[in-house]
Write an enzyme that holds these catalytic residues in place. Structure first.
Site, PDB file in Angstrom:
ATOM      1  N   VAL A   1       0.860  -1.188   0.000  1.00 47.22           N
ATOM      2  CA  VAL A   1       0.000   0.000   0.000  1.00 47.22           C
ATOM      3  C   VAL A   1       0.892   1.234   0.000  1.00 47.22           C
ATOM      4  O   VAL A   1       1.853   1.325   0.768  1.00 47.22           O
ATOM      5  CB  VAL A   1      -0.919   0.024   1.252  1.00 47.22           C
ATOM      6  CG1 VAL A   1      -1.772   1.281   1.258  1.00 47.22           C
ATOM      7  CG2 VAL A   1      -1.806  -1.214   1.295  1.00 47.22           C
TER       8      VAL A   1
ATOM      9  N   ALA B   1       4.599   3.986   2.773  1.00 48.43           N
ATOM     10  CA  ALA B   1       4.114   2.736   2.173  1.00 48.43           C
ATOM     11  C   ALA B   1       4.237   1.631   3.211  1.00 48.43           C
ATOM     12  O   ALA B   1       4.906   1.802   4.238  1.00 48.43           O
ATOM     13  CB  ALA B   1       4.930   2.378   0.936  1.00 48.43           C
ATOM     14  N   LYS B   2       3.603   0.535   2.988  1.00 51.14           N
ATOM     15  CA  LYS B   2       3.790  -0.649   3.840  1.00 51.14           C
ATOM     16  C   LYS B   2       3.308  -1.864   3.068  1.00 51.14           C
ATOM     17  O   LYS B   2       2.420  -1.765   2.227  1.00 51.14           O
ATOM     18  CB  LYS B   2       2.980  -0.523   5.130  1.00 51.14           C
ATOM     19  CG  LYS B   2       3.559  -1.317   6.266  1.00 51.14           C
ATOM     20  CD  LYS B   2       4.802  -0.632   6.812  1.00 51.14           C
ATOM     21  CE  LYS B   2       5.334  -1.241   8.074  1.00 51.14           C
ATOM     22  NZ  LYS B   2       6.283  -0.343   8.735  1.00 51.14           N
ATOM     23  N   GLY B   3       3.895  -2.998   3.388  1.00 48.19           N
ATOM     24  CA  GLY B   3       3.484  -4.210   2.695  1.00 48.19           C
ATOM     25  C   GLY B   3       3.647  -5.412   3.587  1.00 48.19           C
ATOM     26  O   GLY B   3       4.041  -5.287   4.756  1.00 48.19           O
TER      27      GLY B   3
END
Ligand code: NAD
Length: 432
Positions: free
Chosen positions: A76, A121-123
């Site tokens: 994201v 962001a992060k995932g």
């Protein structure tokens, strides 16, 4: 039917429920409160309250047994306004789109507060890493990296480690991306081994940053950190480094815990001995010469400073009335629920928000990315000095904003960050 008519008449249609998660509710609640305090124009509420972009991938991984595992991965990106996006990826059974969305939003505020040229962001991959072999984890990481190719790049989105991932995964990720590009691209991830373009000091950066921020806060509130008793939940990358550094500067670390349990000694734990025990046994269970308690009980141990450094939503309405400290330093992301924070405020317990307290990690990740681009390495002292300076400057911005806006440090930190991003969004305008 009424909704259709409204939509046809041009009313705003609200978002769907794609980010629905408790963590996203917390992140949104914080954004709304800071936005209200800043009297943020509706345009910027609209532009910043939801992630800009998200990728969900389902992919197969072959297990050592030959069986095929079906996994879901996420990435994201919260805002593309500030430059490339930046944020870790985690492996865990609870990883979800909503969790990544909340963590991506916090990354945006963290980077903006620290003045780093990134959006958040992060995932992550929804899996149970402890049940996977090294070979399985390698295939998983390489496939996840390949699936993300459409949205990542050294000047687009730069991943980093988070829960359940570390240098090893970053090396696999970098190698996979590099194989696909046909040449080594060190700057595609941060948190890599030093020999592969990683920076000295990155592994320790988050925990060390937690201590630098805690020192600055203690100076401000007149607490001598060397006299302070500290309890730490989580003994991983962040918690163990923070514990070691606090021990080294003479603070009394009276309690630590990991997922399996906690240990308490009001005279102060011998942290190097605890670290050796964990290295040898993989757990705090069985550590001699300490009282054994549950993983969350350490939060309630009498002390001056509590550092949640494990995972989100650990300080809740249930245990907030029982905390017996002066200061909660949020080393983990989102460890305090908004309802618990209200209780802490009423009880006069100060909270140092995650976006400031654990920003050391992304700050040194930024140093790593800059060094990779420059093809020039800085030494450890240089990195620690720059880190300390940037975190202290950020804390100064937070206390200034808290005075100006008459609010707590979390709202102050978010306000500084949101103002910066909203100004950038305003100056860029809306395309087309
Ligand atoms: P990690 O996986 O290295 O360590 C997590 C630790 O928490 C482990 O010791 C684990 O046993 C423990 N733990 C898990 N559940 C627990 C529970 N219920 N009670 C007590 N202990 C528990 O992860 P990490 O990298 O240290 O990350 C910890 C937190 O810090 C996360 O919220 C992460 O998002 C945040 N964070 C990490 C970094 C980083 O650079 N690694 C940067 C910023 C924020």
């Amino acid at each position: 039917m009424a909704t259709d008519v409204q939509a046809q008449e041009g009313d705003q249609v609200g978002p769907g429920d794609e980010w629905g998660s408790e963590l996203y509710r917390i992140a949104s609640n914080q954004f709304d409160r800071a936005g209200a305090l800043l009297e943020l124009e509706p345009e910027f509420v609209t532009r910043l309250s939801q992630p800009r972009r998200a990728l969900v991938v389902n992919f197969p991984v072959r297990r050592d047994s030959g069986e095929v595992l079906g996994l879901t991965g996420y990435r994201v990106q919260h805002t593309l306004t500030m430059g490339p996006t930046k944020g870790g990826f985690r492996y865990g059974a609870d990883v979800s789109l909503g969790e990544c969305a909340a963590l991506a939003m916090w990354m945006t505020w963290k980077c903006a507060l620290l003045g780093l040229p990134y959006g958040g962001a992060k995932g992550g991959v929804r899996c149970t890493p402890s049940t996977l072999s090294a070979g399985e984890l390698e295939r998983l990481t390489r496939r996840y990296a390949a699936e993300l190719i459409p949205v990542i790049g050294p000047d687009r989105d730069i991943p980093a480690p988070d829960m359940g991932t570390g240098e090893r995964e970053m090396a696999w990720f970098m190698d996979t991306y590099s194989q696909m590009m046909g040449h080594s691209v060190f700057e595609i991830v941060t948190g890599k081994p030093v020999v592969l373009g990683g920076t000295t000091g990155r592994r320790e950066a988050t925990g060390l940053g937690v201590v630098y921020v805690t020192e600055a806060v203690c100076e401000r509130i007149g607490l001598d950190i060397r006299e302070a008793r500290v309890a730490i939940q989580g003994f991983g990358n962040v918690g163990a480094v923070a514990a070691a550094e606090l021990y080294a500067i003479g603070a009394r670390v009276v309690a630590v815990s990991d997922a399996t349990g906690g240990i308490v000694d009001q005279d102060g734990l011998d942290i190097p001995a605890v670290a050796r025990w964990v290295a040898d046994h993989g757990t705090l269970v069985g550590y001699p010469e300490a009282e054994h308690v549950g993983p969350a009980d350490v939060l309630e141990v009498p002390c001056e400073i509590v550092i949640p450094a494990a995972r989100e939503q650990q300080v809740t309405v249930e245990n907030a009335p029982r905390l017996r400290c002066e200061l909660v330093v949020e080393a983990a992301n989102g460890p305090t629920t908004p309802e618990a924070e209200t209780i802490l405020r009423e009880r006069g317990i100060l909270v140092v928000p995650d976006v400031l307290a654990n920003a050391g990690g992304v700050t040194v990740s930024y140093f790593e990315w800059v060094q990779d681009h420059q093809r020039y390495t800085w030494d450890e002292l240089d990195i620690q000095e720059r880190l300390r300076r940037q975190l202290r400057a950020a804390f100064g911005r937070v206390t200034d904003a808290a005075d100006r806006l008459a609010c707590d440090w979390r709202l102050a930190a978010l306000s500084v960050a949101i103002e910066r991003v909203a100004l950038a969004a305003q100056m860029r305008g809306i395309y087309p």
